[in-house]
Design a protein around this motif. Structure first.
Motif, mmCIF file in Angstrom:
data_model
loop_
_atom_site.group_PDB
_atom_site.id
_atom_site.type_symbol
_atom_site.label_atom_id
_atom_site.label_comp_id
_atom_site.label_asym_id
_atom_site.label_seq_id
_atom_site.Cartn_x
_atom_site.Cartn_y
_atom_site.Cartn_z
ATOM 1 N N LEU A 191 0.805 -1.223 0.000
ATOM 2 C CA LEU A 191 0.000 0.000 0.000
ATOM 3 C C LEU A 191 0.838 1.272 0.000
ATOM 4 C CD1 LEU A 191 -2.857 -1.073 2.438
ATOM 5 C CD2 LEU A 191 -2.814 -1.172 -0.069
ATOM 6 N N TYR B 142 -8.062 -7.315 2.954
ATOM 7 C CA TYR B 142 -7.775 -5.934 3.357
ATOM 8 C C TYR B 142 -6.979 -5.207 2.277
ATOM 9 C CZ TYR B 142 -5.428 -2.060 5.685
ATOM 10 O OH TYR B 142 -4.919 -0.833 5.998
ATOM 11 N N LEU B 143 -5.902 -5.826 1.809
ATOM 12 C CA LEU B 143 -5.036 -5.163 0.836
ATOM 13 C C LEU B 143 -5.791 -4.859 -0.463
ATOM 14 C CD1 LEU B 143 -1.723 -7.185 1.299
ATOM 15 C CD2 LEU B 143 -2.191 -4.844 2.062
ATOM 16 N N LYS C 176 -9.030 -4.380 -0.904
ATOM 17 C CA LYS C 176 -10.017 -3.297 -0.702
ATOM 18 C C LYS C 176 -9.334 -1.938 -0.615
ATOM 19 C CE LYS C 176 -12.041 -5.523 2.750
ATOM 20 N NZ LYS C 176 -12.979 -5.850 3.859
ATOM 21 N N GLU C 177 -8.229 -1.863 0.094
ATOM 22 C CA GLU C 177 -7.512 -0.598 0.206
ATOM 23 C C GLU C 177 -6.908 -0.190 -1.136
ATOM 24 O OE1 GLU C 177 -7.375 1.469 2.963
ATOM 25 O OE2 GLU C 177 -8.972 0.077 3.552
ATOM 26 N N LYS D 37 -9.600 1.265 -3.381
ATOM 27 C CA LYS D 37 -9.903 2.651 -3.022
ATOM 28 C C LYS D 37 -8.884 3.612 -3.639
ATOM 29 C CE LYS D 37 -11.900 1.511 1.527
ATOM 30 N NZ LYS D 37 -11.672 1.616 2.990
ATOM 31 N N MET D 38 -7.617 3.230 -3.586
ATOM 32 C CA MET D 38 -6.559 4.085 -4.124
ATOM 33 C C MET D 38 -6.668 4.193 -5.643
ATOM 34 S SD MET D 38 -3.540 2.567 -1.646
ATOM 35 C CE MET D 38 -2.182 3.532 -2.308
#
Length: 483
Positions: A233, A268-269, A271-272, A275-276
């Protein structure tokens, strides 16, 4: 050079020799291949391996080197070895086509030939079809939870040998995968080959960004960047956004582009990362994932709302990790004494191991309106189930349970097709793409409850009344010998 005729167990050859000297090697007979339990505690099995089996049968012969080796073991006599020199398949084979959905106890393959040819075929045939059906079934379970996402077979380096890797990749396609990383499988079977890059590519350059730039220079249209080498991330995704923006500004960004995640908390990774990418103006990005995936983990990740839409599945698929073998068996179901066919049965103290005698087919009952499977009937070859009459089904396991399928509400389809006749191939081998389409159609005929990963419904499979009567008659006659 040794041939695949030696791809057998020793006792097959010693039995062949024994029958040869007993004058029984040429006795016409019928063998069935079937299995007793669905793999993965699932609700079905996907048939695969028929094309491989056809190739094996067509090329079955003993070379001079084979004969020389067998002679060196001191187990075989000269006259028997002379007989083997001209041996080839001369019989008939009937089989369910690849991609067919099947269930325990059903005849998947039926062989009409001599005793010795049947024995020689048994081991290799079982190995081929057991393994490839197992991998196709595992792949279909993955496809069931993956929906319309891209599925890539990544298992070659973890496969248990070359043949398992090559034919396992083909079986994965029959099970619903989109392509493979296995280049040899792609060449042999016309399969799409897919892949990205390794962490070693990233580490071969001073920085991750430089590694991305170099990759784009070489492969501007294969734009899936490995984003987890250092920090997903904080570095991987930002660097990917940088190069995607540069290409977008230059008008060179391909329609398909994205990243691959191979470690960390994939839910988690992803989804984040999504978003980015959305914030940067790349809502159509592909987020691919690998790292010891199977149908259960993919299902869990989807329940957690992951943003992954492409999956690379390797180890657990190619090794069928949670059910590493399919218990297919090959049993004599009858033989000819002169012109008279004599049904045979294998008895056992374990009821589930008692075989079904006689020449049989599997008749699949489809609901005419929904086109879904209603039941399968294992019946003697040539039995008729007219659709203009009510069909009464009575469970073999629980005879107090019965059901009626009403007249003109169902269709009947015999499942075994002729493959070889008198040693000649009569089956038109479909393309792999056609097999995959057929496999997709087959799975659509199952109601959702049969597709559950855990505790699926059990398909109604029963013997016909004629087959049951024959079976019981032979069991009583055999049992009476011990009274």
């Amino acid at each position: 050079m040794y041939t695949n005729a030696l791809l057998t167990d020793l006792y097959q050859l010693t039995m062949m020799q024994g029958l040869f000297f007993e004058g029984k090697h040429n006795q016409p007979c019928v063998f069935d291949r079937y299995y007793r339990t669905n793999p993965f505690k699932g609700g079905y099995t996907v048939v695969a391996g028929l094309e491989h089996l056809i190739d094996y049968v067509q090329n079955m012969h003993f070379s001079d080197d084979d004969i020389y080796y067998l002679k060196s073991t001191n187990l075989f006599k000269e006259s028997f070895l002379d007989y083997l020199k001209d041996m080839h398949f001369t019989g008939d084979i009937y089989a369910m086509p690849e991609g067919t959905v099947a269930f325990p106890q059903e005849v998947l393959l039926r062989i009409h030939t001599t005793k010795d040819e049947s024995l020689l075929l048994e081991t290799a045939m079982s190995m081929i079809m057991n393994h490839e059906s197992l991998i196709a079934t595992k792949a279909r379970r993955v496809r069931t939870v993956a929906g319309n996402d891209t599925l890539m077979e990544f298992g070659l380096r973890r496969a248990q040998g070359m043949s398992a890797g090559v034919y396992g990749a083909r079986s994965a396609m029959i099970g619903g995968f989109n392509g493979t990383s296995n280049v040899l499988s792609g060449a042999k079977f016309g399969m799409p080959i897919l892949g990205t890059m390794a962490h070693s590519w990233i580490m071969s350059f001073p920085s991750e960004l430089e590694a991305f730039h170099a990759y784009i220079r070489q492969y501007p249209n294969n734009l899936i960047l490995l984003a987890d080498t250092y920090n997903t991330l904080k570095q991987g995704v930002p660097d990917a956004i940088t190069v995607f923006q540069e290409m977008k500004d230059a008008g060179t960004l391909p329609k398909k582009f994205g990243i691959r995640l191979d470690s960390g908390d994939l839910a988690y990774l992803s989804k984040e990362a999504k978003k980015m990418f959305d914030a940067a103006g790349f809502p159509d990005v592909i987020i691919s994932a690998s790292n010891d995936l199977d149908e259960f983990l993919i299902s869990e990740l989807k329940l957690q709302g992951c943003a992954i839409n492409s999956w690379g599945v390797g180890t657990h698929l190619i090794t069928a990790e949670d059910s590493p073998s399919l218990g297919g068996v090959f049993k004599l179901v009858g033989q000819y004494d002169g012109d008279v066919f004599v049904p045979k049965i294998k008895m056992s103290d374990n009821a589930e191991k008692i075989s079904n005698p006689g020449i049989k087919n599997v008749y699949r009952i489809y609901d005419r309106e929904s086109k879904k499977m209603k039941a399968d009937i294992i019946a003697l070859e040539g039995e008729k189930f007219p659709t203009i009459k009510n069909l009464q089904l009575v469970s073999d396991k629980t005879p107090w349970r019965s059901r009626v399928i009403y007249a003109n509400s169902f269709d009947v389809c015999p499942m075994l097709q002729p493959i070889f006749q008198k040693g000649k191939l009569v089956y038109h081998k479909p393309t792999l793409a056609a097999i995959c389409d057929y496999a997709d159609e087959q799975i659509q005929t199952l109601w959702p409850e049969y597709l559950r990963l855990v505790n699926p419904e059990e398909m109604w499979v029963q013997r016909s009344s004629k087959l049951s009567k024959l079976r019981n008659k032979i069991l009583q006659e055999e049992s009476a010998k011990f009274m």
